[in-house]
Write an enzyme that holds these catalytic residues in place. Structure first.
Site, short mmCIF file in Angstrom:
data_model
loop_
_atom_site.label_atom_id
_atom_site.label_comp_id
_atom_site.label_asym_id
_atom_site.label_seq_id
_atom_site.Cartn_x
_atom_site.Cartn_y
_atom_site.Cartn_z
CD GLU A 209 -2.76 -1.38 0.12
OE1 GLU A 209 -2.93 -0.39 -0.64
OE2 GLU A 209 -3.33 -2.46 -0.07
CB CYS A 243 -1.15 7.08 1.62
SG CYS A 243 -2.58 6.12 2.18
#
Length: 465
Positions: A209, A243
């Protein structure tokens, strides 16, 4: 205990219980929820301590609440996920039964980043526990106070299946080199490559991720006054240290000034008296604060113009590591702020002449973790969905796709590999074991040798007709 010994201990625990019952898995998830509620206040205090300034309400909103909701979702779905999936059997193999069994992988490693140290530890953890695995968590060295609380919390009720590892980048490298049955990493693309290289030595499957430069695309029909706060929330939550935060904005050139004015006005509403506002987070540490200042300085030195959404005394700003949302226009393409993931409250605004030009700009760059489209035009929405690639998309909002328990979360290309959340999380940490079951009678004997039998020849001719 060394991490190698800890890993071996988890292997032994898994071998003693290679397929935990539904009751056992639910008990572990329920215990995790109870512990999270019990340690809620301590975790809020710890995160605030690690950041220097972070709203406890924001921690509850962005970390504790989605973690608890995620556990409730797992508990509600787990019984169905564990049922063997029936698959079709071709009539030539009848009578028989085909099904897929979700089998725990074994020992799962999870490397947790510093920006959301609770949610990004517990979200993959709950999925791995639902799937019946043993789990080792490697927590970030940048969040020592939070790590201590998490370690105490998990040790209180889940030592039979979860352990915590702490340490610097060297420890993280050793952790990634362990022969896990699956390894999940959340962090930068650069470190993700190293993690994947380390895992490759053991043929350990990985979920990465990562991040990248997630665009916010404002179409010509965007109502700036209506949608501005949604864009702001995505960029200012945790001071942009997310993110999936918007990394740059594409807007028609004629609307750049209007967008700047609207964002500045709405920022003042969301964070009044910014210098003393308790709802806005600090940058995690001096290293990252200086990195952001360097990105800003380079852009300004090469001709960009900055529009801060608030003003602080420079000494106070540096001491508190608080940077107000700063909008930038006319940023030269070679500037690092347009090349690197920003991971902070700096927001380049890029004007475009046509929607095609904006789409081409997005498509010419590495595929991002998220894409945000602001438009109520259904045809434009469909066009963006089908002509661009991103890990996930929000239409007329930001960030909130990550909080949808039944949607997968993950990147694509340089923004990540694999996904979790939802049923995809359960299957990410499970082996889909194919099972073909026959009874006392089997039609397969018809294809056994010798092959010169008339019946076999007729059957073969019929099969390949």
């Amino acid at each position: 205990m060394s991490i190698e010994s800890l890993f071996q201990q988890h292997q032994q625990q898994f071998n003693a219980e290679p397929y935990p019952s539904l009751a056992t898995r639910k008990q572990r998830l329920q215990r995790l929820a109870e512990l999270l509620q019990q340690y809620n206040t301590a975790l809020q205090q710890a995160v605030a301590s690690d950041f220097g300034q972070r709203s406890r309400v924001e921690t509850q909103l962005l970390e504790v609440a989605p973690s608890l909701q995620g556990i409730k979702y797992q508990l509600s779905q787990l019984k169905g996920w564990l049922k063997p999936q029936r698959r079709a059997v071709h009539y030539t193999f009848a009578p028989a039964k085909n099904f897929v069994l979700a089998q725990p992988l074994g020992v799962v490693g999870i490397i947790v980043p510093w920006n959301y140290p609770i949610f990004l530890a517990l979200s993959p953890l709950m999925a791995a526990l639902s799937a019946g695995n043993q789990v080792m968590l490697k927590l970030s060295e940048f969040t020592p106070a939070t790590n201590a609380v998490l370690a105490e919390m998990l040790a209180e009720g889940l030592t039979d299946c979860v352990s915590v590892v702490q340490g610097d980048a060297g420890v993280a490298a050793d952790f990634a080199a362990l022969p896990f049955d699956h390894l999940l990493f959340t962090g930068s693309t650069g470190v993700g490559r190293k993690v994947m290289q380390a895992a490759a030595a053991n043929l350990t499957p990985v979920t990465l991720e990562l991040g990248g430069k997630s665009p916010a695309l404002l179409a010509a029909d965007t109502d700036l006054a209506h949608f501005s706060q949604r864009l702001l929330f995505g960029k200012t939550a945790n001071a942009g240290q997310t993110c999936v935060a918007p990394d740059y904005v594409l807007v028609p050139k004629a609307r750049i000034t209007a967008l700047i004015n609207q964002l500045q006005a709405d920022f003042a509403k969301l964070y009044p008296d910014f210098a003393t506002n308790p709802d806005y987070s600090a940058v995690i540490n001096t290293q990252h604060y200086q990195r952001l200042q360097q990105l800003l300085s380079e852009a300004l030195s090469k001709g960009a113009t900055a529009y801060p959404c608030a003003v602080m005394v420079s000494e106070q700003q540096q001491q508190q590591r608080r940077i107000p949302l700063t909008l930038l226009v006319d940023v030269p393409e070679e500037c690092q702020i347009l090349q690197q993931e920003i991971f902070g409250p700096l927001l380049p605004i890029i004007g475009y002449d046509s929607f095609e030009q904006a789409l081409d700009y997005i498509k010419s760059r590495p595929r991002p973790l998220a894409l945000y489209l602001f438009s109520e035009d259904k045809r434009l929405q469909q066009r963006v969905l089908t002509q661009t690639h991103a890990g996930g998309v929000c239409i007329n909002d930001t960030l909130l796709h990550v909080a949808q328990e039944d949607l997968p979360f993950g990147g694509i290309g340089p923004s990540g590999l694999g996904n979790y959340h939802g049923p995809e999380g359960f299957w990410r940490f499970s082996h889909a074991k194919a099972v073909h079951q026959k009874g006392r009678f089997s039609s397969s004997i018809l294809i056994y040798p010798p092959f010169n039998r008339p019946l076999f020849k007729a059957l073969l001719k019929w099969l390949i007709r």
